[in-house]
Design a protein around this motif. Structure first.
Motif, mmCIF file in Angstrom:
data_model
loop_
_atom_site.group_PDB
_atom_site.id
_atom_site.type_symbol
_atom_site.label_atom_id
_atom_site.label_comp_id
_atom_site.label_asym_id
_atom_site.label_seq_id
_atom_site.Cartn_x
_atom_site.Cartn_y
_atom_site.Cartn_z
ATOM 1 N N PHE A 237 -84.818 38.953 -59.778
ATOM 2 C CA PHE A 237 -83.946 39.793 -59.359
ATOM 3 C C PHE A 237 -84.198 39.908 -57.750
ATOM 4 C CE2 PHE A 237 -87.107 42.342 -61.060
ATOM 5 C CZ PHE A 237 -87.580 43.232 -59.998
ATOM 6 N N PHE A 238 -85.523 39.309 -57.260
ATOM 7 C CA PHE A 238 -85.946 39.573 -55.948
ATOM 8 C C PHE A 238 -86.304 38.260 -55.296
ATOM 9 C CE2 PHE A 238 -89.500 40.827 -52.968
ATOM 10 C CZ PHE A 238 -88.718 41.484 -52.249
ATOM 11 N N ASN A 239 -85.879 37.956 -53.977
ATOM 12 C CA ASN A 239 -86.288 36.720 -53.200
ATOM 13 C C ASN A 239 -86.744 37.383 -51.879
ATOM 14 O OD1 ASN A 239 -85.250 35.345 -55.055
ATOM 15 N ND2 ASN A 239 -83.097 35.079 -54.006
ATOM 16 N N LEU A 240 -87.758 36.715 -51.247
ATOM 17 C CA LEU A 240 -87.914 36.997 -49.855
ATOM 18 C C LEU A 240 -87.316 35.883 -49.128
ATOM 19 C CD1 LEU A 240 -91.792 37.493 -49.506
ATOM 20 C CD2 LEU A 240 -90.015 39.317 -49.436
ATOM 21 N N VAL A 241 -86.398 36.160 -48.020
ATOM 22 C CA VAL A 241 -85.457 35.313 -47.229
ATOM 23 C C VAL A 241 -85.571 35.578 -45.937
ATOM 24 C CG1 VAL A 241 -83.389 36.794 -47.818
ATOM 25 C CG2 VAL A 241 -83.182 34.497 -47.210
ATOM 26 N N LEU A 242 -85.569 34.682 -44.956
ATOM 27 C CA LEU A 242 -85.546 35.077 -43.431
ATOM 28 C C LEU A 242 -84.118 34.977 -42.953
ATOM 29 C CD1 LEU A 242 -86.708 35.815 -40.786
ATOM 30 C CD2 LEU A 242 -87.054 33.535 -40.455
ATOM 31 N N VAL A 243 -83.470 36.272 -42.867
ATOM 32 C CA VAL A 243 -81.833 36.030 -42.120
ATOM 33 C C VAL A 243 -81.888 37.147 -41.062
ATOM 34 C CG1 VAL A 243 -80.616 35.590 -44.348
ATOM 35 C CG2 VAL A 243 -81.296 37.894 -43.783
ATOM 36 N N TYR A 244 -81.008 36.902 -40.006
ATOM 37 C CA TYR A 244 -80.867 37.585 -38.888
ATOM 38 C C TYR A 244 -79.497 38.467 -38.901
ATOM 39 C CZ TYR A 244 -84.199 34.107 -36.956
ATOM 40 O OH TYR A 244 -85.439 33.402 -36.791
ATOM 41 N N ASN A 245 -79.726 39.862 -38.601
ATOM 42 C CA ASN A 245 -78.298 40.647 -38.704
ATOM 43 C C ASN A 245 -77.961 41.178 -37.126
ATOM 44 O OD1 ASN A 245 -76.412 42.591 -39.162
ATOM 45 N ND2 ASN A 245 -77.498 43.591 -40.506
ATOM 46 N N ASP B 235 -93.069 48.078 -40.448
ATOM 47 C CA ASP B 235 -91.831 47.349 -40.291
ATOM 48 C C ASP B 235 -91.995 46.228 -39.374
ATOM 49 O OD1 ASP B 235 -88.963 46.867 -40.248
ATOM 50 O OD2 ASP B 235 -89.154 47.393 -38.434
ATOM 51 N N GLN B 236 -92.667 46.233 -38.411
ATOM 52 C CA GLN B 236 -92.817 45.254 -37.263
ATOM 53 C C GLN B 236 -94.123 44.222 -37.827
ATOM 54 O OE1 GLN B 236 -90.990 44.492 -34.472
ATOM 55 N NE2 GLN B 236 -89.665 46.139 -35.465
ATOM 56 N N LEU B 237 -95.089 44.566 -38.647
ATOM 57 C CA LEU B 237 -96.026 43.565 -39.095
ATOM 58 C C LEU B 237 -95.400 42.677 -40.232
ATOM 59 C CD1 LEU B 237 -99.051 45.920 -39.179
ATOM 60 C CD2 LEU B 237 -98.561 43.850 -37.779
ATOM 61 N N THR B 238 -94.678 43.535 -41.001
ATOM 62 C CA THR B 238 -93.895 42.280 -42.295
ATOM 63 C C THR B 238 -92.976 41.680 -41.505
ATOM 64 O OG1 THR B 238 -92.138 44.410 -42.512
ATOM 65 C CG2 THR B 238 -94.085 44.298 -43.771
ATOM 66 N N LYS B 239 -92.113 41.964 -40.573
ATOM 67 C CA LYS B 239 -91.159 41.164 -40.010
ATOM 68 C C LYS B 239 -92.042 39.928 -39.154
ATOM 69 C CE LYS B 239 -87.629 44.507 -39.104
ATOM 70 N NZ LYS B 239 -87.014 45.451 -38.276
ATOM 71 N N ILE B 240 -92.998 40.323 -38.567
ATOM 72 C CA ILE B 240 -94.040 39.017 -37.746
ATOM 73 C C ILE B 240 -94.290 38.415 -38.772
ATOM 74 C CG2 ILE B 240 -95.898 38.682 -36.810
ATOM 75 C CD1 ILE B 240 -95.314 41.623 -35.101
ATOM 76 N N ALA B 241 -94.933 38.893 -40.024
ATOM 77 C CA ALA B 241 -95.363 37.919 -41.068
ATOM 78 C C ALA B 241 -94.253 36.859 -41.649
ATOM 79 C CB ALA B 241 -96.015 38.640 -42.309
ATOM 80 N N ILE B 242 -93.118 37.436 -41.870
ATOM 81 C CA ILE B 242 -92.013 36.692 -42.440
ATOM 82 C C ILE B 242 -91.611 35.619 -41.299
ATOM 83 C CG2 ILE B 242 -89.356 36.555 -43.033
ATOM 84 C CD1 ILE B 242 -91.106 37.678 -45.187
ATOM 85 N N LEU B 243 -91.555 35.986 -39.894
ATOM 86 C CA LEU B 243 -91.039 35.042 -38.984
ATOM 87 C C LEU B 243 -92.407 33.894 -38.950
ATOM 88 C CD1 LEU B 243 -89.985 37.312 -36.241
ATOM 89 C CD2 LEU B 243 -88.627 35.770 -37.200
ATOM 90 N N ARG B 244 -93.512 34.055 -39.205
ATOM 91 C CA ARG B 244 -94.413 33.131 -39.141
ATOM 92 C C ARG B 244 -94.458 32.238 -40.228
ATOM 93 N NH1 ARG B 244 -99.251 34.640 -35.368
ATOM 94 N NH2 ARG B 244 -98.355 35.887 -34.034
ATOM 95 N N VAL B 245 -94.135 32.666 -41.623
ATOM 96 C CA VAL B 245 -94.128 32.056 -42.846
ATOM 97 C C VAL B 245 -92.969 31.308 -43.055
ATOM 98 C CG1 VAL B 245 -94.489 32.241 -45.160
ATOM 99 C CG2 VAL B 245 -95.983 33.409 -43.611
#
Length: 167
Positions: free
Chosen positions: A49-57, A27-37
């Motif tokens: 039907f699928f996107n990668l997107v950076l959002v905050y909850n 979980d943390q590695l995927t979140k770090i990767a998304i934050l960097r990219v």
């Protein structure tokens, strides 16, 4: 006939905590990767039907309490930590029940993955966006997926127990 007062069989917590740790790590590695990219709000379509997107909850599931003013960060963190303590107790007490403990380990890993986000960033990082045309399911992350899978496994385990008449 005398009732047995013996305690339930206990096994080591290590396999279950190890599984939870692997979930937290992924979980943390995927979140770090998304934050960097990605930058906030950026989205990349991978399929129809699928996107990668950076959002905050800032809230809980489906952004529940997201606009509550900030107290929800600490309340949800405390709830996640409290749930983790209860789950660890249950893992210790029921360590021989493999499916039940696997479900709990998934929930534990997911809950702690999101607690780490709340403590480190003040919000949960979400990035998995499934959609059908213009309708989008709320974005989520691997921790959320682990919690959901754990809940499904708990239901399956209970239905299996009821079916077999064991309690």
């Amino acid at each position: 006939m005398a009732r047995s007062l013996s305690k339930p069989a206990r096994t080591s917590l290590l396999p279950w905590l190890g599984l939870a740790f692997v979930i937290i790590l992924c979980d943390q590695l995927t979140k770090i990767a998304i934050l960097r990219v990605f930058s906030y709000g950026e989205s990349v379509s991978l399929t129809s039907f699928f996107n990668l997107v950076l959002v905050y909850n800032l809230g809980a599931a489906f952004s529940f309490l997201a606009s509550a003013g900030g107290w929800q960060r600490w309340a949800l963190t405390a709830l996640g930590l409290g749930a983790a303590l209860v789950i660890i107790y249950m893992l210790q007490r029921h360590g021989t029940q493999r499916l039940f403990c696997t479900a709990l380990a998934f929930i534990l890993g997911g809950a702690l993955g999101n607690v780490i986000d709340r403590l480190a960033y003040g919000h949960v990082i979400d990035f998995l966006d499934f959609h059908l045309n213009a309708w989008h399911f709320p974005a989520f992350n691997l921790a959320d997926s682990a919690i959901t899978l754990g809940a499904i496994l708990l239901i399956f385990d209970e239905l299996r127990r009821v079916r077999h008449g064991s309690r």
